[in-house]
Write an enzyme that holds these catalytic residues in place. Structure first.
Site, short mmCIF file in Angstrom:
data_model
loop_
_atom_site.label_atom_id
_atom_site.label_comp_id
_atom_site.label_asym_id
_atom_site.label_seq_id
_atom_site.Cartn_x
_atom_site.Cartn_y
_atom_site.Cartn_z
N TRP A 156 0.72 -54.90 -11.60
CA TRP A 156 0.86 -53.94 -10.48
C TRP A 156 2.29 -53.97 -9.95
O TRP A 156 2.50 -53.89 -8.75
CB TRP A 156 -0.12 -54.24 -9.33
CG TRP A 156 -1.50 -54.59 -9.73
CD1 TRP A 156 -2.18 -55.74 -9.44
CD2 TRP A 156 -2.40 -53.79 -10.51
NE1 TRP A 156 -3.42 -55.71 -10.00
CE2 TRP A 156 -3.59 -54.52 -10.66
CE3 TRP A 156 -2.31 -52.52 -11.09
CZ2 TRP A 156 -4.68 -54.03 -11.37
CZ3 TRP A 156 -3.40 -52.04 -11.81
CH2 TRP A 156 -4.56 -52.79 -11.92
N ARG A 266 -7.14 -19.71 9.60
CA ARG A 266 -8.33 -19.41 8.78
C ARG A 266 -9.43 -18.78 9.64
O ARG A 266 -9.83 -19.36 10.67
CB ARG A 266 -8.83 -20.73 8.16
CG ARG A 266 -10.16 -20.66 7.48
CD ARG A 266 -10.08 -19.97 6.14
NE ARG A 266 -11.34 -20.01 5.43
CZ ARG A 266 -11.58 -19.35 4.32
NH1 ARG A 266 -10.64 -18.58 3.79
NH2 ARG A 266 -12.75 -19.44 3.73
N GLY A 338 -11.45 -26.84 2.80
CA GLY A 338 -12.56 -26.40 1.96
C GLY A 338 -12.22 -26.54 0.48
O GLY A 338 -11.55 -27.49 0.07
N GLU A 362 0.40 -54.57 -0.85
CA GLU A 362 1.00 -55.45 0.18
C GLU A 362 -0.05 -56.03 1.12
O GLU A 362 0.18 -56.18 2.33
CB GLU A 362 2.12 -54.73 0.93
CG GLU A 362 3.34 -54.54 0.04
CD GLU A 362 4.51 -53.90 0.72
OE1 GLU A 362 4.85 -54.33 1.82
OE2 GLU A 362 5.09 -52.98 0.12
#
Ligand code: COS
Length: 390
Positions: A156, A266, A338, A362
């Site tokens: 990682w 919207r 949506g 971390e």
């Protein structure tokens, strides 16, 4: 730019406000990057270096200003997750050298990273030692008086595969646990150091598993004294955990902006999405949590910059709360959009993926809780060995 209200808070001085304006101007001019993540990371790091912005991530005078780091991550993450990543890694990858390196090691490594010409990486985690740092098995054995020989695997590792220098934590003594770890500066070109695997993650950034097979480094590449590695790692994380919270804050601010814009434009059921109380509930929660996260992040940063004390508790609170709140904000953002919010590559969907890793790296949220609970217990014990009842 973080909300102007934030910059007026008493945590900041005029130099922090000037810095925020400088980073914001850079962020506004950032071009969109291509699909090749390695190339994009290198290009953004170069641009940050050219603009002089890595001077706070890789300072010349030794002190890391956590407020400068947090402001930069807050601003960059709001605009572009990879820009935040590139900035953060220049700092995280070199912090152990900045804070514990000898003058000659600093002179050898830091200037090229500060200019954005070289990339650095922090190599702590292993396949069998992630949260439990004290379980590290990568070993460093003295090879004569002048050399250490490193064997093991790290995983990682952000910037793994494109970094030119790694800070590697390895066990140097027979003692188990935290007491016999040490930190080493290892050039990527060291014979025996190979990239075992490149790892693809939800929000793409350069990540790798590294293998060390009889990698030799000179004795003077050990940071601090042998055995001090665990404390070096934790000190670096005390500086950087609030900055992870700051990046989360930037993502949350973006999620809020997108959500508010969507809610006020919207049309649904003959009115605006905003008119529905459930929408207002989501927006109110996001706004309140963003301010609460900002207070925790900048409290931790201010405390680190202005006192000599350990800030593990405050750093953990900032990271824990800000990253969890940012995930909730990103989720609200997707929901308010949506179907268009789950389209691959749409801004809400990208944000949702970008925030996820912050709750893991971390120190996962569970580790932050452990640190906070232990700190509270220790404060309550007050040297008596017992928690006093109310
Ligand atoms: N600063 C300085 N010293 C510290 C410290 C800090 N922030 N935190 C702990 N120490 C010291 C302790 O005081 C103790 O010293 P003494 O032995 O002299 O008393 C020593 O280090 C061991 O500390 P502790 O007993 O708390 O260690 P644990 O093994 O229990 O581990 C946790 C503590 C879990 C907090 C630690 O392993 C951790 O942070 N894990 C997450 C790791 C992580 O973030 N991984 C991601 C890698 S980067 S992507």
């Amino acid at each position: 730019m973080p909300d102007r209200d934030v910059l007026a808070w008493p945590f900041f001085e005029p130099e922090h406000r000037a810095w925020a304006a400088e980073v914001d101007a850079f962020a506004q001019g950032l071009p969109a990057h291509g699909e090749d993540i390695d190339r994009a990371t290198i290009a953004i790091t170069h641009a940050l270096g050219e603009a002089g912005l890595l001077r706070t991530a890789v300072p010349e005078d030794g002190g890391l200003s956590v407020r400068h780091l947090c402001l930069a991550r807050d601003i960059l993450a709001r605009r572009d997750g990879l820009a935040d990543f590139a900035f953060a890694m220049a700092g995280l990858g070199t912090a152990a050298i900045t804070l514990f390196g000898s003058p000659s090691l600093k002179a050898e490594v830091l200037p090229a990273v500060r200019r954005g010409e070289a990339l650095a990486a922090f190599a702590l985690s292993e396949p069998e030692a992630g949260s439990d740092v004290a379980a590290i098995t990568t070993s460093a054995i003295r090879d004569g008086g002048r050399t250490w020989r490193i064997n093991g695997e790290k995983t990682w590792i952000s910037n793994g595969g494109i970094a030119s220098v790694y800070v590697v934590f390895a066990r140097t003594g027979e003692a188990p646990g935290a007491r016999s770890l040490s930190a080493f500066v290892v050039p990527a070109s060291a014979p025996g150091l190979t990239v075992a695997e490149r790892i693809t993650v939800a929000a793409p950034h350069p990540l790798a598993r590294l293998r060390f097979a009889d990698v030799r480094v000179p004795a003077n590449h050990c940071l601090g004294a042998p055995g001090e590695g665990f404390k070096i790692a934790m000190t670096v994380l005390d500086h950087f955990r609030p900055t992870v919270g700051a990046a989360a804050l930037g993502f949350a601010r973006r999620a809020f902006e997108l959500s508010l814009a969507r809610a006020t434009t919207r049309r649904v059921f003959g009115g605006l999405l905003f008119d529905h109380q459930m929408t207002q509930d989501a927006l109110a929660s996001m706004a309140t949590e963003i301010d609460a996260a900002a207070l925790l992040v900048y409290r931790a940063a201010w405390l680190k910059d202005t006192t000599a004390q350990r800030i593990s508790r405050e750093a953990s609170m900032a990271k824990l709360f800000a990253t969890e709140a940012a995930q909730r904000a990103a989720d609200h953002c997707v929901q308010l959009h949506g179907g268009s919010g789950v389209v691959s590559g749409s801004r809400p969907e990208v944000l949702w993926r970008e925030v996820r890793a912050l709750r893991v790296y971390e120190g996962a949220s569970e580790i932050q809780k452990l640190i906070i609970a232990r700190a509270e217990r220790d404060r309550a014990l007050g040297g008596t060995g017992r928690v006093a009842a109310a």
